[in-house]
Design a protein around this motif. Structure first.
Motif, PDB file in Angstrom:
ATOM      1  N   GLU A  55       6.998  27.786   6.677  1.00  0.00           N
ATOM      2  CA  GLU A  55       8.106  26.785   7.063  1.00  0.00           C
ATOM      3  C   GLU A  55       8.370  27.272   8.296  1.00  0.00           C
ATOM      4  N   GLU A  56       9.835  26.487   8.550  1.00  0.00           N
ATOM      5  CA  GLU A  56      10.702  26.581   9.587  1.00  0.00           C
ATOM      6  C   GLU A  56      11.521  28.220   9.441  1.00  0.00           C
ATOM      7  N   GLN A  57      11.911  28.549   9.774  1.00  0.00           N
ATOM      8  CA  GLN A  57      13.065  29.718   9.381  1.00  0.00           C
ATOM      9  C   GLN A  57      14.352  29.735  10.826  1.00  0.00           C
ATOM     10  N   TRP A  58      15.472  29.960   9.880  1.00  0.00           N
ATOM     11  CA  TRP A  58      16.386  30.222  10.574  1.00  0.00           C
ATOM     12  C   TRP A  58      16.725  31.431  10.410  1.00  0.00           C
ATOM     13  N   GLY A  59      17.168  32.364  11.729  1.00  0.00           N
ATOM     14  CA  GLY A  59      18.144  33.634  11.003  1.00  0.00           C
ATOM     15  C   GLY A  59      19.527  33.713  12.096  1.00  0.00           C
ATOM     16  N   ILE A 105      17.124  31.416   6.592  1.00  0.00           N
ATOM     17  CA  ILE A 105      17.257  29.474   6.191  1.00  0.00           C
ATOM     18  C   ILE A 105      15.843  29.632   5.990  1.00  0.00           C
ATOM     19  N   PHE A 106      14.876  29.099   5.059  1.00  0.00           N
ATOM     20  CA  PHE A 106      13.812  28.540   5.311  1.00  0.00           C
ATOM     21  C   PHE A 106      14.297  27.213   4.576  1.00  0.00           C
ATOM     22  N   ALA A 107      12.916  26.458   5.203  1.00  0.00           N
ATOM     23  CA  ALA A 107      12.998  24.304   4.774  1.00  0.00           C
ATOM     24  C   ALA A 107      11.478  24.375   5.435  1.00  0.00           C
ATOM     25  N   PRO A 108      11.303  23.868   4.544  1.00  0.00           N
ATOM     26  CA  PRO A 108      11.167  23.887   2.831  1.00  0.00           C
ATOM     27  C   PRO A 108      11.093  24.981   2.132  1.00  0.00           C
TER      28      PRO A 108
END
Length: 123
Positions: A55-59, A105-108
């Motif tokens: 998953e893509e992750q934003w911090g 934040i994780f997507a999905p």
């Protein structure tokens, strides 16, 4: 006052999925249909395990400071700094002397974070 099921408070984790990621690292996780957020509290000097997930992750650093280890880079961060970690990239973090609090934040949504437990999941 009755709480609405789609509203949460970042300082009240009573309705969150709780995971103990490592010693000194705890996460309160909120699950959506297409994304999930995780409020991670890191004790002073504590560090995570180097890991990766698809998953893509934003911090976003909400408070404190630390060092983000991502791929071959070690990047200092502080309050207000934010970053993106593409899926499949090895990463972790280490808190500074005052610890830190990070909104991830994780997507999905991560399958391994849908239930309470411990550890970072995929490696």
């Amino acid at each position: 006052m009755t709480k609405h099921p789609e509203f949460h408070n970042i300082n009240d984790g009573s309705d969150a999925i709780v995971r103990q990621l490592a010693e000194g690292l705890s996460a309160h996780i909120y699950l959506g249909d297409q994304a999930m957020i995780s409020v991670v509290t890191v004790a002073p000097g504590a560090s995570g395990t180097l890991h990766q997930h698809p998953e893509e992750q934003w911090g976003l650093c909400l408070e404190g400071s630390g060092t983000r280890i991502q791929g071959d880079a070690e990047i200092p961060f502080g309050k207000g700094d934010f970053w993106r970690t593409p899926g499949g990239v090895l990463h972790t973090m280490e808190a500074g002397s005052d610890g830190c609090r990070v909104l991830d934040i994780f997507a999905p949504p991560r399958d391994d974070y849908r239930t309470p437990g411990s550890g970072f999941g995929s490696s």
